[in-house]
Motif scaffolding. Structure first.
Motif, mmCIF file in Angstrom:
data_model
loop_
_atom_site.group_PDB
_atom_site.id
_atom_site.type_symbol
_atom_site.label_atom_id
_atom_site.label_comp_id
_atom_site.label_asym_id
_atom_site.label_seq_id
_atom_site.Cartn_x
_atom_site.Cartn_y
_atom_site.Cartn_z
ATOM 1 N N ALA A 84 35.892 23.730 64.540
ATOM 2 C CA ALA A 84 35.461 24.667 65.577
ATOM 3 C C ALA A 84 34.876 23.911 66.770
ATOM 4 C CB ALA A 84 34.436 25.643 65.019
ATOM 5 N N HIS A 85 34.189 22.818 66.488
ATOM 6 C CA HIS A 85 33.571 22.058 67.571
ATOM 7 C C HIS A 85 34.599 21.313 68.409
ATOM 8 C CE1 HIS A 85 29.424 22.776 66.275
ATOM 9 N NE2 HIS A 85 29.946 22.795 65.061
ATOM 10 N N SER A 110 28.961 33.003 65.895
ATOM 11 C CA SER A 110 30.044 32.081 66.203
ATOM 12 C C SER A 110 29.795 31.384 67.542
ATOM 13 C CB SER A 110 31.365 32.845 66.211
ATOM 14 O OG SER A 110 32.397 32.028 66.631
ATOM 15 N N ALA A 111 29.266 32.153 68.517
ATOM 16 C CA ALA A 111 28.946 31.559 69.812
ATOM 17 C C ALA A 111 27.834 30.524 69.661
ATOM 18 C CB ALA A 111 28.530 32.649 70.795
ATOM 19 N N GLN A 112 26.848 30.858 68.825
ATOM 20 C CA GLN A 112 25.739 29.934 68.609
ATOM 21 C C GLN A 112 26.197 28.640 67.940
ATOM 22 O OE1 GLN A 112 22.084 31.508 66.558
ATOM 23 N NE2 GLN A 112 22.271 29.626 65.398
ATOM 24 N N ALA A 113 27.184 28.748 67.067
ATOM 25 C CA ALA A 113 27.639 27.590 66.298
ATOM 26 C C ALA A 113 28.057 26.441 67.197
ATOM 27 C CB ALA A 113 28.793 27.981 65.377
ATOM 28 N N VAL A 114 28.745 26.772 68.287
ATOM 29 C CA VAL A 114 29.217 25.699 69.161
ATOM 30 C C VAL A 114 28.266 25.474 70.334
ATOM 31 C CG1 VAL A 114 31.640 25.896 68.557
ATOM 32 C CG2 VAL A 114 30.707 27.329 70.362
ATOM 33 N N SER A 171 33.843 31.063 69.791
ATOM 34 C CA SER A 171 33.573 29.622 69.707
ATOM 35 C C SER A 171 34.396 28.859 70.747
ATOM 36 C CB SER A 171 33.859 29.111 68.295
ATOM 37 O OG SER A 171 35.241 29.198 68.032
ATOM 38 N N ASP A 172 34.975 29.574 71.708
ATOM 39 C CA ASP A 172 35.731 28.953 72.797
ATOM 40 C C ASP A 172 36.796 27.979 72.344
ATOM 41 O OD1 ASP A 172 34.833 30.140 75.053
ATOM 42 O OD2 ASP A 172 33.094 28.819 75.271
ATOM 43 N N PRO A 173 37.672 28.389 71.439
ATOM 44 C CA PRO A 173 38.690 27.438 70.993
ATOM 45 C C PRO A 173 39.772 27.272 72.059
ATOM 46 C CG PRO A 173 39.075 29.565 69.990
ATOM 47 C CD PRO A 173 37.843 29.713 70.835
ATOM 48 N N GLN A 174 40.371 26.085 72.101
ATOM 49 C CA GLN A 174 41.531 25.897 72.969
ATOM 50 C C GLN A 174 42.780 26.384 72.256
ATOM 51 O OE1 GLN A 174 40.316 21.725 73.711
ATOM 52 N NE2 GLN A 174 41.563 22.018 75.544
ATOM 53 N N VAL A 175 42.771 26.171 70.930
ATOM 54 C CA VAL A 175 43.901 26.620 70.128
ATOM 55 C C VAL A 175 43.416 27.656 69.128
ATOM 56 C CG1 VAL A 175 45.650 25.939 68.451
ATOM 57 C CG2 VAL A 175 45.083 24.415 70.340
ATOM 58 N N LEU A 176 44.076 28.801 69.094
ATOM 59 C CA LEU A 176 43.742 29.839 68.122
ATOM 60 C C LEU A 176 44.838 29.899 67.071
ATOM 61 C CD1 LEU A 176 42.735 30.910 71.108
ATOM 62 C CD2 LEU A 176 42.330 33.017 69.883
ATOM 63 N N LEU A 177 44.451 29.681 65.839
ATOM 64 C CA LEU A 177 45.407 29.817 64.744
ATOM 65 C C LEU A 177 45.189 31.180 64.102
ATOM 66 C CD1 LEU A 177 44.778 26.327 63.081
ATOM 67 C CD2 LEU A 177 46.717 26.922 64.519
ATOM 68 N N LEU A 178 46.220 32.011 64.097
ATOM 69 C CA LEU A 178 46.059 33.364 63.547
ATOM 70 C C LEU A 178 47.057 33.600 62.430
ATOM 71 C CD1 LEU A 178 46.050 34.377 67.122
ATOM 72 C CD2 LEU A 178 44.400 35.584 65.735
ATOM 73 N N ASP A 179 46.518 33.891 61.245
ATOM 74 C CA ASP A 179 47.397 34.149 60.106
ATOM 75 C C ASP A 179 47.572 35.659 59.940
ATOM 76 O OD1 ASP A 179 48.973 33.925 57.932
ATOM 77 O OD2 ASP A 179 47.478 32.980 56.624
ATOM 78 N N GLU A 180 48.743 36.145 60.299
ATOM 79 C CA GLU A 180 49.075 37.566 60.205
ATOM 80 C C GLU A 180 47.932 38.465 60.682
ATOM 81 O OE1 GLU A 180 51.406 38.908 57.031
ATOM 82 O OE2 GLU A 180 52.254 36.953 56.577
ATOM 83 N N PRO A 181 47.585 38.363 61.974
ATOM 84 C CA PRO A 181 46.451 39.155 62.475
ATOM 85 C C PRO A 181 46.698 40.655 62.382
ATOM 86 C CG PRO A 181 47.660 38.176 64.293
ATOM 87 C CD PRO A 181 48.216 37.575 63.039
#
Ligand SMILES: Nc1ncnc2c1ncn2[C@@H]1O[C@H](COP(=O)(O)OP(=O)(O)O)[C@@H](O)[C@H]1O
Ligand SMILES: [Mg+2]
Lengths: 264, 383
Positions: A84-85, A110-114, A171-181
């Motif tokens: 995530a970081h 999640s926002a706090q985490a990063v 978490s401001d990801p650049q890449v989002l991996l989504l498994d069958e959203p």
């Protein structure tokens, strides 16, 4: 989609990934390139190895062989909490949220985490406005306004899927991996979520990797498609190329007929 | 409902008072403040009612009961930080309490006298050497707790569920055996424990019971406020998330092992401080304080009162001490049997504990009151 124009730098790459469970080969030598700021779908019938490939890409499972390269860096053996970081977020096929926390708190955490205020023991958490405000923006983005203070477990299924997406976005990801959203969503809810995804990609400059087993759903929104079958890559290309590909039509659609019939 | 009535009666004075932060605070915390005032006045009121001086007889006896309640409430609360907030079922909590008690007792017995005989620290004209040494005793209790907390979380980091509980039990047992070990009999008194710890005369719980009562009350209040702040801190919110869904916590970028360790250390420190004060109260440190019976007490007090809300285990501590006292009078040595039956009944009928069930039901109760009052309100408005 205008594919040649979107083919820019590779942001995420699978190199000869292989995963065995005991004797079973779930993923056999999969290589794939994901280009930045594209929506890339991985499709294939149930049991093709999509989720396993996903777990390899997100560091949830260690591969038997092969590497995962993210922004030129080998991340194959990093623990999941580091992902995530780095800017790699993932969602789960099975809804994975904090059931007894509010929608707002799910996303705020999640926002706090990063954000880096995780070792503050003696301040009240509401003092850190930035995270709540960001959570509010994400809530608006995924269309959960009005449910901020609802407990996550009380949400309808479709809303839970949106929350799942929101947790990842925060978490401001650049890449989002989504498994069958869209798993378990009714067919009326699916287009809305797919439109949100497309919007996130285009307006927020994200890269999205989407796993789906229903081929028809991803054709219109994807830039690129990888077709998996029995742990291997069967074909790769633009939606147009995939539709025209005869092997895909034969193997994939043949394998999928029963599946589609039951889903419809 | 209440909004509309407010609008009807919304005079300017009402608005002004409801904007005053002090009044808002008072309104929100009046129950707690009332309880605190009651506890401060309790020794005097009790003395008035019983007709005995405040530092003798029944008032003195009941101050003693309350001192134990205050200390045990803090101990139970520290356990809830692990069980109720972080979702960690540990069977080793007595190790932290006992560790703190032994740290305090060993220091006061073996080290402090040497320092008192050769040093003198004054503040103005007041000799504060003894007070500082007691504080050092608490600092040592904290140090021991941090080490134990780290040790527990490091050893148990990779196991889950029942195995985790077993490992914490085994480690606490190791500490218990250490506290009884005859190898250190000159220091610890082995099986007997340390007795007659020479604590400063001005805090002697027999001579100055009332003073000790207020020290213990202040201790409980401060520890409650600190713990409440911790569970509402950014880090504390991660504890709760860990309880809810550990794999998700990891996926959004937190290392679960790190935050579980922090929870362990914080809980250990609070339990250790309670142990340190308990050593001063009993002027002793004995192997019972590191024993599994005390861990069970933490578990029972937490479940009785309700986990996941700090006030739950504190109420559990109150109940357990009171029930223990009266049940012993009524049923003699068989009282744990009766208590056990009641405990089982409570777990069956109030699965969320007393405070937890109250929190769940209070909304329904409120709605009930509103339904009852609704006709009255309408009449009032139409007047
Ligand atoms: N943890 C596991 N242990 C053993 N077999 C597994 C495990 N996960 C997946 N598999 C097997 O690997 C194959 C691929 O599964 P999966 O990746 O979930 O496929 P998909 O997501 O495409 O439906 C299936 O045959 C499945 O039974
Ligand atoms: Mg799958």
């Amino acid at each position: 989609m205008n594919n040649q124009a979107t083919k820019r730098d590779v942001i995420l790459e699978a190199q000869h990934l292989r995963k065995e469970f005991g004797g079973l080969v779930a993923v056999a030598d999969v290589s794939a390139k994901i280009y930045a700021r594209t929506l890339h779908s991985i499709i294939g019938p149930n049991g093709a190895g999509k989720t396993t490939l996903f777990n390899l890409l997100s560091g949830t499972l260690p591969p038997t062989r092969g590497q995962v390269i993210f922004k030129g860096k080998d991340i194959t053996h990093l623990p999941p909490h580091k992902m995530a970081h780095l800017g790699l977020g993932r969602s789960f096929q099975i809804t994975n949220i904090f059931p007894n926390l509010t929608v707002l708190e799910n996303i705020r955490l999640s926002a706090q985490a990063v954000g880096g205020d995780n070792f503050k023991l003696f301040h009240h958490y509401t003092r850190y406005h930035a995270y709540s405000e960001k959570a509010q923006r994400v809530i608006a983005r995924v269309g959960l306004q009005g449910s901020e203070l609802a407990l996550a477990r009380n949400l309808a299924h479709g809303q839970k899927r949106k929350l799942e997406l929101g947790i990842m976005l925060a978490s401001d990801p650049q890449v989002l991996l989504l498994d069958e959203p869209t798993a378990g969503m009714s067919s009326e809810q699916v287009p809305e979520l797919l439109a949100i995804l497309r919007q996130i990609m285009e307006e927020d400059d994200k890269t999205i990797v989407l796993v789906e087993h229903r081929m028809d759903m991803v054709m219109s929104i994807s830039d690129f498609i990888t077709v998996m079958h029995q742990g291997k890559v069967l074909a790769e290309g633009t939606p147009g190329e995939i539709t025209a590909n005869e092997t895909v039509q034969k193997a994939y659609l043949g394998a999928l007929y029963g599946d589609l019939g039951s889903a419809a | 409902m209440s909004e509309t009535t407010d609008n009807v009666k919304g005079t300017s004075t009402k608005q002004r008072t409801s904007n005053n932060p002090l009044l808002i605070w008072l309104k929100k915390n009046w129950g707690t403040l009332l309880l605190l005032a009651g506890l401060i006045l309790f020794p005097y009121i009790f003395s008035l009612i019983s007709g005995t001086p405040v530092s003798e007889g029944p008032p003195k006896f009941w101050q003693g009961q309350f001192i134990v309640i205050f200390i045990m409430a803090v101990y139970a609360m520290s356990y809830d930080l692990l069980l109720g907030y972080t979702g960690v079922l540990s069977f080793g909590h007595a190790a932290f309490f006992g560790g703190g008690a032994y740290a305090m007792a060993l220091f006061i017995t073996h080290v402090a006298p040497n320092i008192i005989s050769s040093y003198r620290i004054t503040l103005g004209s007041v000799n504060v050497t003894e007070a500082i040494l007691v504080l050092v005793g608490f600092v040592l209790a904290v140090g021991v707790s941090v080490v134990l907390g780290l040790l527990f979380s490091a050893v148990s980091a990779r196991v889950k569920g029942a195995y985790f509980a077993m490992i914490t039990l085994a480690m606490a047992e190791a500490i218990h055996i250490l506290s009884k070990a005859t190898d250190f009999v000159e220091w610890t008194g082995a099986d007997e424990g340390l007795h007659g710890v020479p604590i400063p005369a001005w805090i002697n719980p027999t001579q100055f019971r009332l003073r000790f009562y207020f020290v213990a009350l202040a201790f409980a209040v401060i520890m409650y406020l600190v713990t409440r702040r911790i569970v509402n801190s950014p880090t504390g919110r991660i504890f709760v998330a860990l309880r809810e869904n550990e794999s998700r916590v990891q996926m959004i970028g937190y290392n679960p092992a790190v935050y579980r360790s922090i929870a362990f250390i914080v809980a250990a420190v609070i339990a250790g401080l309670a142990g340190g004060l308990y050593a001063l109260w009993t002027m002793s440190a004995t192997p019972t304080m590191t024993g599994s019976g005390l861990t069970m007490d933490a578990l029972i007090m937490s479940i009785l009162g309700g986990i996941g809300a700090l006030t739950g285990p504190m109420l559990g501590a109150v109940l357990m001490e009171f029930l223990g006292h009266f049940f012993y009078q009524w049923f003699g040595a068989r009282w744990p049997l009766v208590f056990g039956v009641i405990f089982i009944a409570l777990v069956i009928f109030l699965p969320y504990g007393i405070v937890g069930t109250w929190q769940l039901r209070s909304r329904q109760v409120q709605q009930g009151w509103r339904r009852l009052l609704r006709p009255l309100r309408i009449e009032k408005q139409s007047e």
